[in-house]
Design an enzyme around this catalytic site. Structure first.
Site, short mmCIF file in Angstrom:
data_model
loop_
_atom_site.label_atom_id
_atom_site.label_comp_id
_atom_site.label_asym_id
_atom_site.label_seq_id
_atom_site.Cartn_x
_atom_site.Cartn_y
_atom_site.Cartn_z
CD GLU A 1 -40.05 19.48 -94.40
OE1 GLU A 1 -39.21 19.29 -93.50
OE2 GLU A 1 -40.32 18.63 -95.26
CG ASN B 1 -40.00 19.08 -99.51
OD1 ASN B 1 -40.04 20.31 -99.57
ND2 ASN B 1 -40.10 18.42 -98.37
CG ASP C 1 -38.07 24.41 -88.23
OD1 ASP C 1 -37.07 24.48 -88.98
OD2 ASP C 1 -38.45 23.34 -87.72
CD GLU D 1 -35.32 15.07 -95.96
OE1 GLU D 1 -34.80 14.05 -95.50
OE2 GLU D 1 -35.95 15.90 -95.26
CG HIS E 1 -35.93 22.19 -91.38
ND1 HIS E 1 -37.08 22.30 -90.61
CD2 HIS E 1 -36.18 21.21 -92.27
CE1 HIS E 1 -37.98 21.42 -91.03
NE2 HIS E 1 -37.45 20.75 -92.05
O1 G2I Z 1 -36.76 16.10 -89.51
C1 G2I Z 1 -37.52 17.21 -89.80
C2 G2I Z 1 -38.20 17.09 -91.14
C3 G2I Z 1 -37.16 17.06 -92.26
N1 G2I Z 1 -37.80 17.02 -93.57
C4 G2I Z 1 -38.78 15.96 -93.77
C5 G2I Z 1 -39.80 15.93 -92.63
O2 G2I Z 1 -40.70 14.86 -92.80
C6 G2I Z 1 -39.11 15.85 -91.29
O3 G2I Z 1 -40.14 15.80 -90.29
C7 G2I Z 1 -39.84 15.08 -89.13
C8 G2I Z 1 -41.02 15.16 -88.18
O4 G2I Z 1 -41.19 16.50 -87.80
C9 G2I Z 1 -40.75 14.31 -86.94
O5 G2I Z 1 -41.92 14.24 -86.15
O6 G2I Z 1 -39.57 13.74 -89.47
C10 G2I Z 1 -39.16 13.00 -88.33
C11 G2I Z 1 -38.71 11.62 -88.77
O7 G2I Z 1 -37.62 11.71 -89.62
C12 G2I Z 1 -40.31 12.92 -87.33
O8 G2I Z 1 -39.88 12.24 -86.17
C13 G2I Z 1 -40.57 11.08 -85.87
C14 G2I Z 1 -39.77 10.30 -84.84
O9 G2I Z 1 -38.50 9.98 -85.44
C15 G2I Z 1 -40.47 9.06 -84.48
O10 G2I Z 1 -39.76 8.39 -83.46
C16 G2I Z 1 -41.90 9.36 -84.02
O11 G2I Z 1 -42.62 8.17 -83.79
O12 G2I Z 1 -41.85 11.36 -85.33
C17 G2I Z 1 -42.62 10.20 -85.08
C18 G2I Z 1 -44.02 10.63 -84.65
O13 G2I Z 1 -43.98 11.44 -83.51
#
Ligand code: G2I
Length: 352
Positions: free
Chosen positions: A269, A206, A271, A162, A243
């Site tokens: 990714e 990515n 969805d 990103e 996404h």
């Molecule tokens: O935002 C969706 C994805 C966009 N592209 C890069 C990916 O790495 C990203 O994944 C998401 C995860 O699916 C989330 O799970 O990235 C988020 C963070 O930017 C993740 O969220 C985080 C929460 O912000 C935190 O508060 C939490 O502690 O997930 C953490 C674990 O549950």
């Protein structure tokens, strides 16, 4: 000929006819019946079908059972990111990432490493107070340590995630600690460091919103990959996060145009918000687009079940909150099994 003989020869003719039909069927039916799981179906064309998995859910048996049964690849959803894996400088928290990696390896799954250099989920100690030299050495050390730890275990790394801005002129990078301190060249520096750290793993760029073949963000990434290829900067793959609300109409052309630059393309990714047949149709089109381009090597959905999706309100995945297969699941499985795939496309138009 007696009636008895006539009957017997009639039966023989019928039998011969039936054998002929069976033989013809055996010739025209592809070897092996349609596969019953996403991973096995994708493997028939040499592709993988993965899911993002979070270590925190591995205690839930339905979660693990579904992952193991359906998927032959995994991306740790958060556990390999810089903040979680190097929370303080030079000290690494391998546990949760290793838990996913070890499980995946025991099942013979491919692992996508996500992600080495990203502006988000950074540890607090990576910040604007660092000098350029200090940030550079922290970044290179991070790449060396993490790639070294997983050497030989990972199929592809998202080296940089990103980095492009959502607006602005073609090629504009997102403002981050990396652009501020190291300038736009940080992407190239990261890829060169990654190749040096492990010459045998695929190195990917990515991003999201690079799905429309003509969007200006897509053009920026396309130009970077073309430039890297022309100058010998190591890059092996482009990840389209995907996404979606809906895949753009030219999604397949977009995959083909990146592939024509000499890189693999992976849907990393996926969805798609929605439900029922509309969602199934969108998933079908995405899967068809990947199947139509030989260098589209695999698809990863961003989670196993709707209930743990980062956008769970959109119910964007293939299994509902009770691990039931949704219509989208059947649509994807059918296409992976060869159902109504458009003719293959090896490459695509190279943008001038
Ligand atoms: O935002 C969706 C994805 C966009 N592209 C890069 C990916 O790495 C990203 O994944 C998401 C995860 O699916 C989330 O799970 O990235 C988020 C963070 O930017 C993740 O969220 C985080 C929460 O912000 C935190 O508060 C939490 O502690 O997930 C953490 C674990 O549950």
């Amino acid at each position: 000929m007696s009636e008895k003989h006539k009957l017997a020869s009639g039966a023989r003719a019928l039998l011969a006819g039936a054998i002929g039909v069976l033989t013809a069927l055996a010739v025209t039916t592809p070897a092996g019946a349609a596969a019953g799981t996403l991973g096995a179906a994708a493997a028939q064309s040499g592709r993988y079908f993965g899911a993002a998995v979070a270590a925190g859910h591995l205690g839930e048996s339905a979660y693990v059972t579904t992952w193991d049964r359906e998927f032959n690849a995994v991306t740790p959803e958060n556990e390999m990111k810089w903040g979680p894996i190097e929370p303080s400088r030079g000290s690494f928290n391998w546990g949760p990432a290793d838990q996913i990696a070890n499980h995946a390896m025991s099942k013979g799954m491919k692992i996508r490493g996500h992600t080495l250099v990203w502006h988000s989920q950074l540890p607090g100690w990576v910040n604007g107070n660092m000098s350029a030299g200090d940030l550079r050495s922290a970044m290179i050390n991070h790449i060396n340590q993490v790639m070294g730890h997983y050497k030989g275990k990972i199929y592809a790394w998202d080296v940089v995630n990103e980095a492009f801005a959502d607006g602005g002129a073609v090629g504009t990078l997102r403002n981050s600690v990396f652009t501020q301190k190291l300038g736009n060249g940080f992407i190239e520096e990261a890829f060169r460091a990654a190749r040096a750290a492990d010459p045998n793993v695929k190195l990917c760029y990515n991003d999201y919103n690079i799905d429309d073949a003509n969007a200006s963000k897509t053009r920026g990434v396309y130009n970077m990959v073309r430039d890297f290829k022309a100058r010998g900067v190591p890059i092996d793959c482009v990840g389209l996060q995907s996404h979606f609300g809906n895949p753009p109409a030219n999604y397949r052309q977009n995959i083909a145009q990146f592939a024509a630059l000499g890189v693999d393309v992976q849907i990393t990714e996926l969805d798609i918000g929605g439900s029922g047949s509309a969602q199934a149709d969108a998933y079908r089109r995405v899967t068809q687009a990947c199947m139509a381009v030989s260098r589209c090597t695999g698809i990863t959905v961003w989670g196993v079940t709707d209930k743990y999706s980062w956008r769970s309100g959109d119910t964007p995945l293939l299994f509902d909150g009770n691990y039931n297969k949704k219509p989208a699941y059947n649509a994807v499985l059918n296409i992976l099994n060869g159902g109504s795939t458009p003719p293959p496309m090896g490459g695509g138009t190279i943008r001038s």
